[in-house]
Design a protein around this motif. Structure first.
Motif, mmCIF file in Angstrom:
data_model
loop_
_atom_site.group_PDB
_atom_site.id
_atom_site.type_symbol
_atom_site.label_atom_id
_atom_site.label_comp_id
_atom_site.label_asym_id
_atom_site.label_seq_id
_atom_site.Cartn_x
_atom_site.Cartn_y
_atom_site.Cartn_z
ATOM 1 N N MET A 1 0.839 -1.211 0.000
ATOM 2 C CA MET A 1 0.000 0.000 0.000
ATOM 3 C C MET A 1 0.875 1.262 0.000
ATOM 4 N N THR A 2 0.534 2.169 -0.812
ATOM 5 C CA THR A 2 1.281 3.413 -0.852
ATOM 6 C C THR A 2 0.707 4.389 0.171
ATOM 7 N N VAL A 3 1.426 5.501 0.335
ATOM 8 C CA VAL A 3 0.926 6.539 1.249
ATOM 9 C C VAL A 3 -0.424 7.044 0.763
ATOM 10 N N LEU A 4 -0.542 7.199 -0.537
ATOM 11 C CA LEU A 4 -1.789 7.689 -1.115
ATOM 12 C C LEU A 4 -2.938 6.754 -0.764
ATOM 13 N N ASP A 5 -2.655 5.448 -0.859
ATOM 14 C CA ASP A 5 -3.684 4.474 -0.514
ATOM 15 C C ASP A 5 -4.119 4.640 0.932
ATOM 16 N N SER A 6 -3.128 4.833 1.831
ATOM 17 C CA SER A 6 -3.455 5.005 3.247
ATOM 18 C C SER A 6 -4.341 6.219 3.453
ATOM 19 N N VAL A 7 -3.952 7.298 2.824
ATOM 20 C CA VAL A 7 -4.735 8.537 2.965
ATOM 21 C C VAL A 7 -6.151 8.306 2.453
ATOM 22 N N LEU A 8 -6.248 7.632 1.313
ATOM 23 C CA LEU A 8 -7.543 7.361 0.712
ATOM 24 C C LEU A 8 -8.395 6.497 1.650
ATOM 25 N N GLN A 9 -7.729 5.488 2.225
ATOM 26 C CA GLN A 9 -8.419 4.580 3.149
ATOM 27 C C GLN A 9 -8.989 5.364 4.341
ATOM 28 N N ILE A 10 -8.144 6.244 4.885
ATOM 29 C CA ILE A 10 -8.573 7.037 6.040
ATOM 30 C C ILE A 10 -9.739 7.941 5.659
ATOM 31 N N LEU A 11 -9.625 8.553 4.459
ATOM 32 C CA LEU A 11 -10.689 9.460 4.031
ATOM 33 C C LEU A 11 -12.003 8.705 3.835
ATOM 34 N N VAL A 12 -11.922 7.512 3.239
ATOM 35 C CA VAL A 12 -13.150 6.746 2.992
ATOM 36 C C VAL A 12 -13.833 6.406 4.311
ATOM 37 N N SER A 13 -13.058 5.848 5.271
ATOM 38 C CA SER A 13 -13.727 5.515 6.544
ATOM 39 C C SER A 13 -14.118 6.770 7.303
ATOM 40 N N GLY A 14 -13.295 7.839 7.205
ATOM 41 C CA GLY A 14 -13.603 9.080 7.915
ATOM 42 C C GLY A 14 -14.891 9.711 7.422
ATOM 43 N N ILE A 15 -15.055 9.726 6.097
ATOM 44 C CA ILE A 15 -16.258 10.367 5.554
ATOM 45 C C ILE A 15 -17.503 9.543 5.870
ATOM 46 N N THR A 16 -17.351 8.226 5.873
ATOM 47 C CA THR A 16 -18.487 7.377 6.258
ATOM 48 C C THR A 16 -18.922 7.693 7.686
ATOM 49 N N LEU A 17 -17.947 7.676 8.586
ATOM 50 C CA LEU A 17 -18.237 7.997 9.988
ATOM 51 C C LEU A 17 -18.826 9.400 10.096
ATOM 52 N N GLY A 18 -18.203 10.342 9.387
ATOM 53 C CA GLY A 18 -18.619 11.741 9.469
ATOM 54 C C GLY A 18 -20.064 11.918 9.048
ATOM 55 N N GLY A 19 -20.467 11.233 7.982
ATOM 56 C CA GLY A 19 -21.852 11.327 7.513
ATOM 57 C C GLY A 19 -22.817 10.864 8.590
ATOM 58 N N MET A 20 -22.468 9.750 9.226
ATOM 59 C CA MET A 20 -23.362 9.219 10.259
ATOM 60 C C MET A 20 -23.400 10.138 11.475
ATOM 61 N N TYR A 21 -22.244 10.613 11.872
ATOM 62 C CA TYR A 21 -22.194 11.505 13.040
ATOM 63 C C TYR A 21 -22.963 12.790 12.772
ATOM 64 N N ALA A 22 -22.776 13.334 11.564
ATOM 65 C CA ALA A 22 -23.404 14.621 11.256
ATOM 66 C C ALA A 22 -24.918 14.510 11.360
ATOM 67 N N VAL A 23 -25.480 13.455 10.757
ATOM 68 C CA VAL A 23 -26.936 13.287 10.795
ATOM 69 C C VAL A 23 -27.420 13.245 12.239
ATOM 70 N N SER A 24 -26.663 12.510 13.058
ATOM 71 C CA SER A 24 -27.045 12.372 14.454
ATOM 72 C C SER A 24 -26.859 13.686 15.224
ATOM 73 N N ALA A 25 -25.745 14.347 14.975
ATOM 74 C CA ALA A 25 -25.395 15.535 15.758
ATOM 75 C C ALA A 25 -26.328 16.712 15.470
ATOM 76 N N ILE A 26 -26.812 16.794 14.217
ATOM 77 C CA ILE A 26 -27.679 17.925 13.871
ATOM 78 C C ILE A 26 -28.916 17.947 14.765
ATOM 79 N N GLY A 27 -29.483 16.764 14.981
ATOM 80 C CA GLY A 27 -30.688 16.686 15.814
ATOM 81 C C GLY A 27 -30.420 17.208 17.213
#
Lengths: 295, 346, 238
Positions: A1-27
């Motif tokens: 895995m390259t550094v780019l892959d790692s960054v991409l991996q982090i972004l993919v899981s981060g954005i997934t988590l972020g979407g779920m948190y945001a929906v919950s946090a807005i309420g």
């Protein structure tokens, strides 16, 4: 895995988590902003949503995507019930801020126990999920991730439209800014509170479906999420919705990075440490304004 | 009530509690009383921070756990005597409490609540995730904190050797009673001292109090530290009494049970913790047979109590509502008296 | 004889056990302007807040067009046709000016009526039209007051209660505000105006009530006020 892959991996899981948190946090942020209510039953609403979907699909035999509308309907009802069980009796009293915490705590205990009685304490699979995914380089982007991000974005756009462009949304914002002036305009505060509770209930229920689709559905599902959502709201500044969305994604990406670099064990304590530092630096959160206390 | 009446009532209660072991020798009943002493003691200190000083801290059980864990770990790993480790536990709790006091210094209201709640949750998560073995003893992995299953069999207060197996519980009963007596006396002094008035001033109007030269920072950290000491002692007592401690004392449900006790009793009032803990534990005891519905009943009780008594039980008893009923009754009795006296003459 | 729009009878009210208003009775007839004056902190604002339902009356009654207002919640009082333009404006700072005005028409769901009212408010305050997309928090003190009045004109009203419209404004701005109020009067609106400073009220109002220490200590036609200068001196220090 390259550094780019790692960054991409982090972004993919981060954005997934972020979407779920945001929906919950807005309420949560909405309830605080409009009625100064700290909803400790938020975790219950999350769990209720997750189980509504499990029930509609797993027990009643609906198609997988029917889990989402089922959660929305049940979340709406839960919001109404929560209002009539708690806030309805204490809004406007001097001890509201404290007593609403206790009352919603009581509701949280009841809901969790009822869920255990109804569905047992054993984790169940969330049917609202897609198998498979596509590869971006070496990184797998699951279809489920895309589904979560799409749902989150649609919800945020819908809420933004609701608050900005409808009579009800304007009245909600007006009540948040000045309750007295809103009453002078003929806006019944009770109705606004009820509406906000319903919105918060629906959002939390949907976030419950999303969150349980990446883990499992269990009665304590909401508690863990609720703590993270609390931290997000506090760091953003209680009641600030755009700030809350931004911080949801920022902290989620950070959480994903810590999980990737260290281990899942340290993610929550480290996140918390960062939150404490931010609050020591800015006691009202990054985007929150100090409420001027009456002298 | 005047201070003198309060003291008289407290002494009366103390005599009654001291006499309970004469009435029953049931280990279950005495055990429940010891548990009541622990929760009542914890809520009393929490009430000083939360109710009197007006800091919405939810870290109380964490401070209690620090005391408990410090005592248990010292007794377990270093074989220190429980009496000594409890004191060290109290001091460890003071340090933790003071740090939290400083960390939340500039925050207000809900921010303090959310942050302290998260800190406590993080401590629990770290304990549960603690799986690094310190040593292998008889083939089992010994971790620093005991991880998810906790620490146990590290020693107690030695009452068993001193008083024999049957009467050991008496020693712990009276030790518990001593702890809550000292803790309550401390709380009473704080509430009725100039410090207590300063706290009330701060809580009711911090800007005004600041203008009168009341130093919020000093008092906030001071109340955090002092209340932390007693909470830590109680944590150590808990560990010694049960001869065990585990991460479950940091469970949300325990925190909520105690928080509810405090609010239901009457926040910021001297008699609040006693009334609240007694009401909650009695209600919990009543629901014993309901098994899984017990928690439901407790939750419903919490909601109903907060709606019916927004000022708590003690607040309700002190409020004009009751006094109004009281004065109506005395008025009525005076009328009857008047009528009865007049009647024979006419 | 014109009909009474607002009728107060033996009204007492206060906060907790402290009575701020004692036995207030007066009538406001259709199309008239009533001025309420008196020193600060003697119950003028409490009087308006009691009429609007923010403070509950401990005794006495409030009637609007013969129907009871006593005991109604503020939003219900508003729905009966009472427009209150409160002290300190109470505009919505983080809504745009346009949205603030729309909130004024919350009880008027008809879009066509809303548009007509909006046009007339903009005609009265061209500045608001220029800045309609701006947040209300960006307005100056005088503009905020205009927005407050404009918002009050966005719906049908039986009576307008206006609290200290000149408070904290430069004299030239006060002049503009009073020009507006005179225009409202000339439209035949029923107005209750509260001011600490009597001089403007005397020119503007038909009838005047002087409130001191929570009681009406003097009432009469505005023209009589000038003849009774000693009253002004006693209660308002000249």
């Amino acid at each position: 895995m390259t550094v780019l892959d790692s960054v991409l991996q982090i972004l993919v899981s981060g954005i997934t988590l972020g979407g779920m948190y945001a929906v919950s946090a807005i309420g949560l942020a909405l309830l605080w902003g409009v009625m100064g209510m700290l909803n400790m039953a938020h975790g219950s609403l999350i769990a209720i949503g997750a189980y509504a979907s499990v029930f509609a699909v797993g027990y009643l035999g609906g198609t997988w995507y029917l889990g989402l509308p089922a959660a929305m309907i049940v979340g709406c009802l839960a919001g109404v019930l929560l209002y009539f069980a708690t806030a309805r009796w204490m809004v406007g009293s001097g001890q509201f801020e404290m007593n609403i915490i206790i009352a919603t705590v009581g509701v949280a205990i009841v809901v969790k126990s009822l869920l255990i009685i109804g569905f047992t304490g054993y984790p169940q699979r969330q049917p609202f999920a897609l198998e498979g995914g596509i590869y971006l380089g070496n990184v797998l982007v699951p279809y489920q991730t895309m589904l979560i991000v799409c749902v989150a974005i649609i919800l945020m756009m819908a809420l933004s439209w609701l608050l900005k462009a409808t009579r009800m949304g304007r009245a909600i914002r007006a009540t948040a800014q000045s309750q007295k002036a809103a009453a002078l305009m003929g806006i019944p505060a009770e109705r606004i509170y009820l509406q906000v509770m319903v919105i918060a209930g629906v959002l939390a229920a949907i976030s419950g479906v999303l969150i349980s689709s990446t883990a499992n559905t269990s009665p304590s599902l909401g508690e863990v999420t609720m703590l993270k959502v609390f931290i997000i709201c506090v760091v953003a500044g209680l009641g600030n919705i755009p700030g809350t969305i931004l911080i949801s994604f920022a902290l989620a990406v950070l959480e994903a990075a810590i999980q990737y670099a260290l281990s899942a064990k340290w993610a929550f304590p480290l996140l918390l440490g960062i939150a404490v530092m931010i609050l020591i630096w800015r006691p009202y959160g990054l985007f929150g304004a100090a409420r001027i206390r009456k002298v | 009530m005047s201070a003198r009446q309060n003291i008289a009532l407290a002494l009366g209660l103390l005599v009654v509690l001291a006499a309970i072991p004469l009435l029953t020798s049931s280990r279950y009943v005495l055990g429940q009383f010891i548990l009541f002493f622990i929760w009542f003691g914890v809520v009393t200190q929490w009430n000083l921070v939360f109710g009197v000083a007006g800091i919405f801290s939810l870290a109380q059980m964490m401070i209690f756990a620090v005391g408990g864990y410090a005592s248990a770990m010292l007794a377990f790993h270093l074989q220190w005597a429980m009496w000594l480790t409890v004191i060290v536990g109290g001091c460890a709790a003071v340090v933790t409490s003071t740090v939290i006091g400083f960390a939340t210094l500039r925050l207000r209201g809900a921010y303090v609540a959310l942050l302290t709640l998260a800190i406590a949750a993080a401590m629990q998560a770290l304990i549960i995730a603690d799986t690094d073995c310190l040593s292998f003893e008889t083939g089992t992995c010994i971790t620093l904190t005991g991880g998810a299953s906790g620490l146990s069999r590290f020693g107690d207060f030695g009452f068993r050797e001193l008083l024999g197996y049957r009467s050991a519980v008496l020693g712990e009963y009276y030790l518990g009673l001593l702890l809550i007596t000292v803790g309550s006396a401390f709380a009473f002094l704080i509430i009725n001292s100039p410090l207590g008035h300063a706290f009330r001033a701060l809580r009711d109007n911090s800007a005004c109090a600041a203008a009168r030269g009341i130093d919020r920072i000093k008092y906030q950290v001071m109340v955090f530290s002092l209340a932390g000491f007693f909470s830590g002692l109680l944590g150590g007592f808990y560990a010694g009494h049960f001869n065990a401690i585990g991460p479950s004392i940091l469970d949300f449900s325990t925190l909520l049970f105690l928080l509810t006790s405090m609010i239901v009793g009457g926040v910021g009032r001297f008699w609040g913790p006693l009334a609240g803990c007694a009401a909650m534990m009695l209600f919990d005891e009543l629901l014993m047979g309901l098994e899984e519905w017990r928690a439901v009943g407790l939750g419903v009780f919490t909601v109903v109590a907060v709606i019916l008594f927004p000022q708590g039980i003690v607040g309700f008893l002190e409020s004009g509502e009751l006094r109004r009923i009281g004065s109506q009754l005395t008025g009525l009795s005076a009328q009857i008296h008047h009528f009865v006296k007049k009647a024979p003459g006419q | 004889m014109r009909d009474d729009v607002l009728k107060l009878d033996g009204l007492s009210a206060g906060y907790g056990k402290v009575l701020v208003l004692r036995d207030i009775s007066f009538r406001v007839s259709e199309g008239s302007v009533v001025g309420i004056i008196g020193p600060n902190g003697h119950g003028k604002t409490t009087l308006l807040n009691t009429i609007c339902g923010f403070v509950s009356a401990s005794s006495g009654t409030i009637e609007l067009d013969g129907g009871h207002l006593t005991g109604l919640a503020p939003h219900q009082v508003a729905a009966r046709g009472v427009v209150h333009i409160p002290q300190g404006d109470l505009i919505f700072p983080d809504l745009s000016i346009y949205e603030n005005l729309l909130m004024g028409a919350y009880l008027e769901p008809d879009g066509a009526v809303q548009a007509r009212r909006l046009a007339s408010v903009f005609a009265m305050f061209p500045k608001l039209e220029e800045r309609q997309a701006q947040m209300a928090s960006t307005l100056s003190g005088g503009e905020r007051r205009m927005l407050g009045i404009g918002r009050g004109l966005m719906r049908e009203s039986r009576i307008m209660l206006i609290d200290e419209p000149s408070l904290g404004l430069a004299p030239i701005v006060v002049e503009q505000i009073y020009d507006t109020l005179k225009e409202l009067k000339s439209q035949g609106r029923t107005i209750v105006l509260v001011e600490e400073n009597p001089s403007r009220v005397v020119d503007f109002a038909d009838e005047i009530f002087l409130i001191d220490n929570g009681e009406i200590v003097w009432s009469g036609q505005a023209s009589e006020m000038e003849e009774n200068e000693n009253i002004l001196e006693t209660y308002l220090g000249g």
